[in-house]
Each structure stands twice: as C-alpha cells, then as structure tokens.
Motif scaffolding. Structure first.
Motif, short mmCIF file in Angstrom:
data_model
loop_
_atom_site.label_atom_id
_atom_site.label_comp_id
_atom_site.label_asym_id
_atom_site.label_seq_id
_atom_site.Cartn_x
_atom_site.Cartn_y
_atom_site.Cartn_z
N LYS A 16 34.82 24.50 -41.70
CA LYS A 16 35.52 25.01 -42.95
C LYS A 16 37.11 25.09 -42.24
CE LYS A 16 31.22 26.36 -44.47
NZ LYS A 16 30.30 27.80 -44.57
N SER A 18 39.52 27.72 -40.84
CA SER A 18 40.12 29.35 -41.67
C SER A 18 41.05 29.88 -41.95
CB SER A 18 40.30 28.72 -39.57
OG SER A 18 39.35 28.74 -38.65
N VAL A 50 37.04 29.49 -34.61
CA VAL A 50 36.33 28.55 -35.51
C VAL A 50 34.97 28.94 -34.60
CG1 VAL A 50 36.84 26.56 -35.57
CG2 VAL A 50 35.14 26.75 -36.89
N LEU A 55 36.11 32.57 -38.82
CA LEU A 55 37.19 31.75 -40.10
C LEU A 55 38.64 32.09 -39.46
CD1 LEU A 55 34.32 29.88 -41.51
CD2 LEU A 55 35.99 28.88 -40.85
#
Ligand code: NI
Length: 157
Positions: A16, A18, A50, A55
C-alpha cells in the motif's frame, strides 16, 4: 520507546501507498521513537513506517556512517546520479536477498519531526537505503528492483 512488530512478506499492507504526514505531533514523535527502537532491535539499516503497520510517509535510517541516526518525514528524491548494483535485503523479507539496480548518488528532501524541511544526500549504501525506504512508502519492495538477470536468493543459498 516500544518495539513494534515488523510486517513480513505476504502482508498486504506492504503493497500500500503511505500518506503524507501533516500533523507533527506527539503521535508522530512516538511513532519515530518506536521505529528507532525497532530498527536497532532488528539490527537493520533502515525502516519505513508501513513495515510496522502505519501508512505514514515516515522513514528512519542508520547506516553507521557520519550521518548517524536519521528521521525523514515525507522524504522525496530530488536528484540522483549514476548506477550501482549491490546485494540488498529487507527486514520485511528476513531470509531473502538480491542484487538490485539503484542510483549511486541520491539527494533527498524531507521534513524533521517538527515539520522543518531539510536536504540530505548520500552515495553507496546510504543512497541505496534512501531509495529502498522511499520505495516502501509507495508499496514497492526491493524484489521489484532486481537488476536485469538477477533473482531473489534465500539466505541459505
Ligand atoms: Ni525494506
């Protein structure tokens, strides 16, 4: 300063992106302090937030050179030069390594824990480390940066 568990390969959070930090408050400082504890306990040279499940665009680095321990909030690469191919690993891929292709020299712009902007540059291991940790903030791991013809090795190889 508490140790935080390091997320490892297979955890979807590692892919993912951040978020930019906008609040330079107590909560950020605790995160930075905990990341420092975690980095040293894990005997790493760099750690992105992370990797401890947060995040936020936050990185800590210590490659045991004159720079010492560094905190980088919202780091961005603003200049890079040259190429290096060196073996790289990651605390989130504890038993793996591989030869990556990275710039030799990197200049980074970032903010400190109070939001003040600064620039820092490095080459060799430090340059590689800046690239590696900033990649984490975009959900990218070193296994996606292998040099042409290289593969991931298990540490027992
Ligand atoms: Ni890593």
């Amino acid at each position: 300063m508490a140790y935080r568990m390091i997320k490892t390969e297979g955890d979807p959070i590692l892919k993912k992106k951040s978020r930019t930090v906008t609040e330079f408050d107590e909560r950020l400082w605790t995160l930075l302090d905990d990341m420092k504890t975690t980095l040293y306990k894990a005997e790493g040279v760099g750690l992105a937030a992370v990797q401890v499940g947060v995040l936020k665009r936050v990185v800590v680095i210590d490659v045991e050179d004159d720079h010492g321990f560094m905190e980088l909030v919202n780091p961005e690469i603003i200049e890079s030069k040259g190429v290096q191919k060196e073996s790289e690993g990651c605390l989130s891929f504890p038993d793996k390594s591989g030869v990556t292709e990275r710039p030799m020299y990197v200049k980074v712009k970032a903010q400190d824990r109070n939001g003040k902007f600064f620039e820092v540059d490095g080459e060799g291991l430090l340059g590689r480390c800046f690239c590696h940790e900033i990649d984490h903030l975009d959900g990218i791991s070193f296994v996606q940066r292998l040099a042409p013809g290289e593969r991931v090795h298990l540490s027992k190889d």
